[in-house]
Enzyme design. Structure first.
Site, PDB file in Angstrom:
ATOM      1  N   LYS A  13     -24.856 -48.995   6.561  1.00  0.00           N
ATOM      2  CA  LYS A  13     -23.493 -48.607   6.185  1.00  0.00           C
ATOM      3  C   LYS A  13     -22.823 -47.794   7.303  1.00  0.00           C
ATOM      4  O   LYS A  13     -21.679 -48.038   7.637  1.00  0.00           O
ATOM      5  CB  LYS A  13     -23.490 -47.748   4.898  1.00  0.00           C
ATOM      6  N   ARG A  88     -21.781 -42.304  -5.091  1.00  0.00           N
ATOM      7  CA  ARG A  88     -23.194 -42.633  -5.212  1.00  0.00           C
ATOM      8  C   ARG A  88     -23.675 -42.540  -6.655  1.00  0.00           C
ATOM      9  O   ARG A  88     -24.842 -42.784  -6.907  1.00  0.00           O
ATOM     10  CB  ARG A  88     -23.999 -41.646  -4.393  1.00  0.00           C
ATOM     11  N   ARG A 127     -34.892 -45.001  12.867  1.00  0.00           N
ATOM     12  CA  ARG A 127     -33.509 -44.555  13.085  1.00  0.00           C
ATOM     13  C   ARG A 127     -33.468 -43.246  13.865  1.00  0.00           C
ATOM     14  O   ARG A 127     -34.268 -42.345  13.646  1.00  0.00           O
ATOM     15  CB  ARG A 127     -32.827 -44.378  11.732  1.00  0.00           C
ATOM     16  N   ARG A 160     -33.750 -37.753  11.646  1.00  0.00           N
ATOM     17  CA  ARG A 160     -33.418 -36.954  10.473  1.00  0.00           C
ATOM     18  C   ARG A 160     -34.678 -36.604   9.701  1.00  0.00           C
ATOM     19  O   ARG A 160     -35.551 -37.434   9.525  1.00  0.00           O
ATOM     20  CB  ARG A 160     -32.462 -37.738   9.558  1.00  0.00           C
ATOM     21  N   ARG A 171     -35.741 -41.462  -1.576  1.00  0.00           N
ATOM     22  CA  ARG A 171     -34.312 -41.835  -1.490  1.00  0.00           C
ATOM     23  C   ARG A 171     -34.078 -43.240  -2.026  1.00  0.00           C
ATOM     24  O   ARG A 171     -33.053 -43.504  -2.652  1.00  0.00           O
ATOM     25  CB  ARG A 171     -33.834 -41.706  -0.043  1.00  0.00           C
TER      26      ARG A 171
HETATM   27  P1  AMP Z   1     -26.936 -40.171   3.845  1.00  0.00           P
HETATM   28  O1  AMP Z   1     -26.632 -39.689   5.206  1.00  0.00           O
HETATM   29  O2  AMP Z   1     -25.785 -40.926   3.223  1.00  0.00           O
HETATM   30  O3  AMP Z   1     -28.233 -40.944   3.750  1.00  0.00           O
HETATM   31  O4  AMP Z   1     -27.107 -38.856   2.935  1.00  0.00           O
HETATM   32  C1  AMP Z   1     -28.130 -37.914   3.192  1.00  0.00           C
HETATM   33  C2  AMP Z   1     -28.325 -37.002   1.987  1.00  0.00           C
HETATM   34  O5  AMP Z   1     -27.110 -36.282   1.720  1.00  0.00           O
HETATM   35  C3  AMP Z   1     -28.627 -37.718   0.679  1.00  0.00           C
HETATM   36  O6  AMP Z   1     -30.010 -38.016   0.523  1.00  0.00           O
HETATM   37  C4  AMP Z   1     -28.151 -36.668  -0.343  1.00  0.00           C
HETATM   38  O7  AMP Z   1     -29.055 -35.602  -0.471  1.00  0.00           O
HETATM   39  C5  AMP Z   1     -26.899 -36.135   0.334  1.00  0.00           C
HETATM   40  N1  AMP Z   1     -25.713 -36.961  -0.034  1.00  0.00           N
HETATM   41  C6  AMP Z   1     -24.969 -37.757   0.784  1.00  0.00           C
HETATM   42  N2  AMP Z   1     -23.979 -38.361   0.116  1.00  0.00           N
HETATM   43  C7  AMP Z   1     -24.093 -37.952  -1.184  1.00  0.00           C
HETATM   44  C8  AMP Z   1     -23.387 -38.240  -2.379  1.00  0.00           C
HETATM   45  N3  AMP Z   1     -22.339 -39.077  -2.392  1.00  0.00           N
HETATM   46  N4  AMP Z   1     -23.791 -37.620  -3.512  1.00  0.00           N
HETATM   47  C9  AMP Z   1     -24.822 -36.759  -3.532  1.00  0.00           C
HETATM   48  N5  AMP Z   1     -25.563 -36.469  -2.448  1.00  0.00           N
HETATM   49  C10 AMP Z   1     -25.210 -37.055  -1.274  1.00  0.00           C
END
Ligand code: AMP
Length: 216
Positions: A13, A88, A127, A160, A171
């Site tokens: 994404k 989400r 990644r 990360r 996740r």
């Molecule tokens: P991402 O970079 O999108 O994989 O997000 C990393 C982490 O940020 C996720 O595992 C959540 O802990 C938090 N996070 C990101 N976007 C959201 C969201 N829309 N709702 C809740 N937590 C989020």
């Protein structure tokens, strides 16, 4: 044009949102990047989010919706946005609907990008992200020209914490339980388009751009 990119962690994404941002001239807004920015600056929001992020869990909806709403209120979002990683949960989708209606905006399309789970795990484990501008790379599938250095800004690349194997599995479970129901939610709203993400980066971008062209 207001676009939501939906799909499991590791499906690409962020990579695709960056490419669409360049092609369409619309800001790429990633809730994960907003949280990481707050984490990096050690803000109260960042401290609150950390305990969830470290475990691979979702940050509570009210906190997340308020953060994204504040970002959408910035002038650069007036002409359109590419949302990545938000919403989400169904509650976040309802929150987004409310924000859009307050702002007098319509959501144009939700792309559900798909790939098999083995592929996601392999992509996440390789990644790397630029610490400075957040551009994503992959050690094998999309390496930078110079190892460990961002092609875009020269920043240092890092892995990360939540891309380590145990958190990745968590996740993916969280995605299945809390985010996958959004696929039906947006299908029922007549906004969903499915894009095969198990292809080369440029091929996926082409599919997205063709679908966007077809919306006009
Ligand atoms: P991402 O970079 O999108 O994989 O997000 C990393 C982490 O940020 C996720 O595992 C959540 O802990 C938090 N996070 C990101 N976007 C959201 C969201 N829309 N709702 C809740 N937590 C989020």
């Amino acid at each position: 044009m207001r676009i939501v990119l939906l799909g499991p962690p590791g499906v690409g994404k962020g990579t695709q949102a960056d490419r669409l941002e360049n092609e369409l001239g619309l800001p790429h807004i990633a809730s994960g990047d907003l949280f990481r920015e707050n984490l990096g600056k050690d803000t109260p929001l960042g401290r609150q989010a950390r305990e969830y992020m470290d475990k691979g869990e979702l940050v509570p909806d009210d906190v997340t919706i308020a953060m994204v709403q504040a970002r959408l209120d910035a002038p650069d979002c007036a002409q359109g946005v590419i949302l990545d990683g938000f919403p989400r949960t169904v509650a976040q989708a309802e929150g987004l609907k409310k924000v859009f209606s307050e702002f007098g905006w319509e959501l144009d399309v939700v792309f559900n990008i798909t790939a098999p789970e083995e592929e996601l795990v392999s992509r996440l484990s390789g990644r790397r992200i630029c610490r400075n501008c957040q551009t994503p790379y992959h050690v094998r599938f999309n390496p930078p020209e110079e190892e460990g250095v961002c092609d875009v800004c020269g920043g240092k690349l890092y892995q990360r914490e939540d891309d380590k194997p145990e958190t990745v599995r968590k996740r993916l479970q969280v995605y299945q339980k809390q985010t996958a129901p959004l696929i039906d939610y947006y299908r029922k709203a007549g906004l969903l388009q499915v894009i095969d993400g198990d292809q080369g980066i440029a091929v996926v971008t082409r599919s997205l751009l063709e679908a966007i062209g077809g919306l006009a």
